[in-house]
Design a protein around this motif. Sequence first.
Motif, PDB file in Angstrom:
ATOM      1  N   UNK A 160       7.789  10.144   1.012  1.00  0.00           N
ATOM      2  CA  UNK A 160       8.007  11.591   1.128  1.00  0.00           C
ATOM      3  C   UNK A 160       8.608  12.224  -0.125  1.00  0.00           C
ATOM      4  N   UNK A 161       9.446  11.470  -0.855  1.00  0.00           N
ATOM      5  CA  UNK A 161      10.026  11.998  -2.093  1.00  0.00           C
ATOM      6  C   UNK A 161       8.941  12.266  -3.128  1.00  0.00           C
ATOM      7  N   UNK A 162       7.976  11.365  -3.192  1.00  0.00           N
ATOM      8  CA  UNK A 162       6.881  11.518  -4.154  1.00  0.00           C
ATOM      9  C   UNK A 162       5.928  12.620  -3.705  1.00  0.00           C
ATOM     10  N   UNK A 163       5.708  12.692  -2.401  1.00  0.00           N
ATOM     11  CA  UNK A 163       4.837  13.738  -1.865  1.00  0.00           C
ATOM     12  C   UNK A 163       5.396  15.122  -2.200  1.00  0.00           C
ATOM     13  N   UNK A 164       6.729  15.227  -2.283  1.00  0.00           N
ATOM     14  CA  UNK A 164       7.360  16.508  -2.618  1.00  0.00           C
ATOM     15  C   UNK A 164       7.027  16.958  -4.034  1.00  0.00           C
ATOM     16  N   UNK A 166       0.239   8.988 -12.410  1.00  0.00           N
ATOM     17  CA  UNK A 166       1.315   8.688 -13.359  1.00  0.00           C
ATOM     18  C   UNK A 166       2.509   8.061 -12.649  1.00  0.00           C
ATOM     19  N   UNK A 167       2.913   8.656 -11.518  1.00  0.00           N
ATOM     20  CA  UNK A 167       4.057   8.128 -10.770  1.00  0.00           C
ATOM     21  C   UNK A 167       3.796   6.692 -10.336  1.00  0.00           C
ATOM     22  N   UNK A 168       2.588   6.414  -9.885  1.00  0.00           N
ATOM     23  CA  UNK A 168       2.242   5.063  -9.453  1.00  0.00           C
ATOM     24  C   UNK A 168       2.318   4.078 -10.613  1.00  0.00           C
ATOM     25  N   UNK A 189       6.137   2.877  -3.779  1.00  0.00           N
ATOM     26  CA  UNK A 189       5.911   3.751  -2.617  1.00  0.00           C
ATOM     27  C   UNK A 189       4.754   4.719  -2.796  1.00  0.00           C
ATOM     28  N   UNK A 190       4.279   4.890  -4.034  1.00  0.00           N
ATOM     29  CA  UNK A 190       3.153   5.801  -4.264  1.00  0.00           C
ATOM     30  C   UNK A 190       1.890   5.290  -3.578  1.00  0.00           C
ATOM     31  N   UNK A 191       1.815   3.975  -3.369  1.00  0.00           N
ATOM     32  CA  UNK A 191       0.634   3.417  -2.701  1.00  0.00           C
ATOM     33  C   UNK A 191       0.560   3.857  -1.240  1.00  0.00           C
ATOM     34  N   UNK A 192       1.698   4.266  -0.675  1.00  0.00           N
ATOM     35  CA  UNK A 192       1.703   4.726   0.724  1.00  0.00           C
ATOM     36  C   UNK A 192       1.057   6.101   0.877  1.00  0.00           C
ATOM     37  N   UNK A 193       0.789   6.771  -0.238  1.00  0.00           N
ATOM     38  CA  UNK A 193       0.231   8.119  -0.188  1.00  0.00           C
ATOM     39  C   UNK A 193      -1.293   8.131  -0.306  1.00  0.00           C
ATOM     40  N   UNK A 194      -1.899   6.978  -0.145  1.00  0.00           N
ATOM     41  CA  UNK A 194      -3.365   6.934  -0.171  1.00  0.00           C
ATOM     42  C   UNK A 194      -3.921   7.816   0.948  1.00  0.00           C
TER      43      UNK A 194
END
Length: 394
Positions: free
Chosen positions: A146-150, A170-172, A188-193
């Motif tokens: 959720x932090x990255x999604x923000x 880039x974040x990933x 955690x960026x992989x969770x945003x697939x």
Amino acid sequence: MSLTDTRIRNLKYPGRPAKFADGNGLYLYLSSSGKKFWRMAYYFERKEKVLSFGEYPVITLEKARELRLEAKRLLADGIDPGAQKKAAKEEQLSEAKDTFQNIALEWHDTRTADFTEKHRGTVLYRMEKYIFPVIGKEHIARMEAPDILAVVKPIELKGQNETARRLLQIISQVYRYAVITGRAKRNPATDLHGALRPRKVTHRAAVTESKKVAQLLRDIDVYDGYFSITCALRLAPLVFTRPTELRAAEWSEFDLEAQEWRIPAERMKMKQMHIVPLSKQAVKILKELQPFSGSGKYLFPSIRTETRPIADATMLNALRRMGYAKHEMCTHGFRSVASTLLNELGYNRDWIERQLAHGERNDVRAAYNYAEYLPERRRMMQEWADYLDKLKAS
């Protein structure tokens, strides 16, 4: 005898460092400089150790006794208070050091060295503009999806879908670097697939019908423009490299006797050397160009200075002056023309993909594949040039 504030204030340096006990291991250490430090002697696993609490009067007598009591409680639980203090200090340092911003800048310095300066600048700009203001100061190991999604979702909601996708990429990459270097346990960026809208594939404008290609070739032949630009336009369909690779071509890369153009790895998108077999028609154009720019560095020098090649938009502007609109043809479209028609003519897809210098997923193989299918590609490139001549004459 326990210490008192009055006694501590009146302590004088006796000529050498001295200790003044308060009891239960706590004592005041008077240094040769006259400064007074709280320390506590204790045993842990049969080893004598010393724990420092700080300087008097910043740490008062009352506070020092509280710290002694806390240390005694840790010892009663089987915990070394010295080790506990060291771990807390390291965690505090990590809080300041292992922020996303610090690690992202470290990743940028070390892992983007092979990128072009332009691309490195773009990546840094995106981090500074979009990522750092939101999560730059956060500890990299404590963030979740959720932090990255923000970071990326508000950008997507503004309609900047491609920028949002690039930011997530880039974040990933920064997280993968953090995992490798031991600053994070997972990415955690992989969770945003699937969290962002699918990327819309937009094909670059190109005329791919044989009749329209024939007319394009005829239009190029009669185009009355700056000589180096007309030569670049005539070469583009014969070599179908990326526009940047063609416009910045250097004479040192060409062997006209061997009918070969070797583009060095640093100028290629995939950072692998690329061989372009030259047809007789391509060599003829190059020989016509030699008296014009052969004494300089670039095949297609800028009108203003020979120290730079023509600009990105120069060939595109020439196409527009010929009457080809934005939705009809672009300089990258010469690659689409070659890919489409060569496949329609029945050439081996692997030969075509290799000649287009499309990315090789296998890194080991990619290091050696610049010469892959070279004899077949030489034949294909000559037959392609002959085919274009027939189209143009039809």
